[in-house]
Design a protein around this motif. Structure first.
Motif, short mmCIF file in Angstrom:
data_model
loop_
_atom_site.label_atom_id
_atom_site.label_comp_id
_atom_site.label_asym_id
_atom_site.label_seq_id
_atom_site.Cartn_x
_atom_site.Cartn_y
_atom_site.Cartn_z
N GLU A 317 0.85 -1.18 0.00
CA GLU A 317 0.00 0.00 0.00
C GLU A 317 0.89 1.23 0.00
N TRP A 349 -3.87 -3.30 -9.02
CA TRP A 349 -3.92 -2.45 -7.84
C TRP A 349 -5.31 -1.84 -7.74
N TYR A 359 -3.62 0.28 -3.05
CA TYR A 359 -3.47 -1.01 -2.39
C TYR A 359 -3.22 -2.08 -3.46
N LEU A 360 -2.27 -2.96 -3.21
CA LEU A 360 -2.05 -4.09 -4.11
C LEU A 360 -3.21 -5.05 -3.97
#
Length: 673
Positions: A317, A349, A359-360
């Motif tokens: 993130e 993402w 965020y991934l």
């Protein structure tokens, strides 16, 4: 192409599979350690084989022709995202070292479709590459130089000896210091020839068109709007679903700038997502950023990215505006979240506008076809996103696969069709027998997936439950044709609305509309009565400028005669009027009107337009700026634009004609259609 035939074509399959694994490791290492070319102690560079096809050069080149110059060989295959990332570095090196350096592309294709010289030409036009490129379709140069990964670079000195090698991105960093030192040394010892070298290295001219390599399209039936990523015009075009132009977002000048819709600048935008109440998100791919467009005010702001490319490995993130992104290619809005297909690092993402955080979501960053837990799985240059409201569907282009991912963090990613990085072709059927070829777009409609199978020039329907794929539009041959037996040329984006598919047909510079009930395909005719596609007034002129010969006229009343011709079998497009503006420098010529005017109707071409003028002794320069929309007979929807500035110096004396003639010769026409 069957799997057996594919293996026959790719006899080096095992070698290339090893190569891609090595390339992945090198790309990762490149961002962890400063890349340095490896000096080669003086072996002569292998000469280019004869009989190869070249683009951006009027003749085949030999290294012997380039003695006295440093030569940088760029080994690429044009669907490879890492190869695309190298292009700005090559431009920067060319600018930095000028006539001391010659850059040559060596295109050694991974995909069968990429072996075509015309297809490579379109790629060069799309990315503004004007240095020569050789089609190394049989890997002859690749093997002679012992290349093992895309992209790779080889530096050759003015005496024809290999002095440096590099694999991966970061080409400017890798070679800048070395070139600076070697150019100074070669200049001192007399081996460098600083004279300009005429390679006729200029890309073939393209006719103007309202759209230029459109990559993605978003149809929204609720608001009757169509959003088009007009990628190589660096802007977003908004129309209704019938093609009437409503707005243009972006100045059309490549750059990275927020502001009003006419001031903002993009760089090769791709993916689009619409968020309520009236917000459009844009994947500004060339700027490695996400832009937000307030469709009510037209204001463009950056919400993620810094304008610089960055690999975010081992990061799960990040504050959205504090990190560079990595070629965001497509977007999807769902339940207050913006999902991003991050092609450059093989991940998905998501952006949260409430927290302004990234965020991934899925993908480890490793390039592979590996199913499993979201962050432990692996993707291969994802370029398309769709949803049924419960799952994400992903066009995983380098593996020619369609993938599926859950929305929750404990979900998994799996594969619907596709089996590996080097398993591609054109096979309908079920399960693992299905083969696509670099599919870049996917849409969800009526419980089915519709796929832009880009390198097969087809549109396919895939049932995600049975894993069955069926061709519904396209023969596989590149081209343009409407009707029940249509042709496409690298379709890259797809969206569904009102029972039709809207398709970004990139190499045809057009949006196609496929009616799912009738099976008929048409080309969307853009109606631009207000001339919005011509762009705002600017101090920088983006059309062609034609300098006409000096003309001499006599003092007194007279006229300006504007003569306009079109190519054979072409006609004016009546959906967009002719726009003409006049300006005069100096007091010898007075013309009315002196500003932009719109001519709604006029005779068939060629035709003449006469404007009253008055001539007074002295000198002036008359300029006419034209925006002419034209099309071929029988292909009226493929609209072209001739945007040209005609400039003629005028001398007024006591004798001569009473007419200044400005003639526009026929503009260029497209090839391959």
């Amino acid at each position: 192409m069957s799997p057996l035939n594919l293996r026959a074509v790719s006899g080096r399959r095992a070698l290339l599979l090893i190569a891609i694994c090595i390339a992945i490791a090198l790309v990762v290492a490149m961002w962890l350690l400063p890349p340095r070319p490896r000096a080669q102690g003086g072996p002569l560079a292998p000469e280019f084989p004869s009989g190869l096809e070249w683009i951006n050069s009027e003749r085949p080149l030999q290294l012997a022709d380039l003695r006295g110059k440093f030569v940088l060989l760029d080994f690429l295959t044009y669907g490879c995202i890492n190869c695309i990332h190298v292009i700005p570095d090559l431009h920067a090196l060319e600018e930095e070292y000028g006539d001391s350096l010659v850059v040559l592309g060596v295109h050694s294709a991974k995909f069968e479709h990429e072996r075509g010289t015309e297809n490579i030409t379109r790629f060069a036009q799309r990315y503004g590459i004007d240095h020569p490129i050789v089609n190394d379709r049989n890997f002859e140069i690749w093997e002679a130089y012992r290349i093992y990964a895309w992209p790779s670079s080889v530096l050759i000195d003015p005496q024809g000896r290999v002095v440096g090698r590099h694999a991966g991105e970061g080409v400017f960093t890798a070679f800048d210091g070395l070139l600076s030192e070697l150019v100074e040394r070669a200049d001192a010892n007399g081996t460098l020839d600083p004279a300009p070298l005429d390679l006729a290295a200029s890309a073939p001219s393209l006719p103007g068109s309202p759209l230029r390599f459109p990559s993605k399209v978003l149809a929204h039936e609720g608001s009757d709007r169509l959003f088009i990523a007009d990628t190589s015009h660096h802007r977003i075009v908004v129309t209704d679903l019938e093609g009437s132009v409503l707005a243009v977002i972006g100045s059309g000048e490549p750059g990275f700038r927020d502001g009003s819709s006419s001031e903002a600048a993009f760089l090769r935008p791709h993916g689009l997502a619409l968020a309520p109440p009236d917000v459009l998100y844009v994947a500004d791919t060339g700027n490695h950023a996400i832009r937000r467009v307030d469709l009510t005010s037209g204001r463009v702001t950056t919400v993620a990215g810094t304008g610089e490319q960055e690999y975010m490995f081992a990061i799960f993130e990040a504050p959205a505006l504090e990190h560079g992104l990595n070629s965001p290619w497509d977007l999807l809005w769902l339940d207050g979240r913006l999902y991003i297909a991050m092609a450059g690092q093989h991940q998905i993402w998501r952006y949260d506008p409430a927290t302004e955080m990234l965020y991934l979501h899925a993908g480890s960053g490793r390039e592979a076809l590996a199913d499993g837990p979201l962050r432990g799985s692996a993707l291969n240059q994802p370029t398309g996103l769709a949803t049924d409201g419960e799952l994400l569907f992903i066009a995983d282009s380098e593996a020619s696969a369609i993938r599926r991912a859950g929305l929750e963090e404990d979900s998994k990613l799996d594969t619907i069709v596709g089996t590996g990085l080097f398993d591609f072709g054109d096979v309908d059927g079920s399960g693992d027998e299905v083969l696509l070829q670099h599919a870049e777009g996917v849409a969800w409609h009526d419980r089915m997936l519709y796929v832009a199978d880009t390198y097969n020039n087809k549109i396919k329907r895939i049932d995600p439950l049975s894993r069955t794929a069926t061709t519904i539009f396209g023969s596989g041959e590149p081209g343009w044709r409407d009707g029940s037996d249509p042709l496409f040329y690298e379709p890259t984006g797809i969206s569904a609305a009102n029972g039709s598919l809207y398709i970004a047909d990139a190499n045809n510079h057009a949006i196609r509309v496929a009616d799912l009930s009738t099976g008929e395909v048409s080309t969307l005719e853009l109606s631009d009565a207000e001339g919005l596609l011509a762009g705002p007034e600017s101090t920088e002129y983006f059309g062609a400028t034609v300098a006409l010969e000096d003309q001499r006229v006599r003092e007194g009343p007279g006229e300006l005669l504007l003569e306009i011709s079109l190519p054979r079998d072409y006609k004016v497009n009546d959906l967009a009027p002719l726009h003409v503006s006049w300006s005069v420098e100096g007091e010898a010529v007075t013309v009315e009107p002196a500003s932009r005017e719109t001519i709604e109707a006029h005779p068939e071409y060629p035709f003449s337009l006469m404007v009253p003028a008055h001539f007074t002794r002295g000198e002036s320069r008359v300029t006419a700026e034209l925006d002419i929309y034209y099309c071929r007979e029988g292909a009226e929807a493929l609209c072209l634009v001739d945007r040209v500035r005609l400039v003629v110096p005028v001398t007024v004396t006591d004798r001569g004609d009473d007419q200044v003639r400005l003639a526009r010769t026929p503009p260029p026409v497209p090839t391959g259609m």
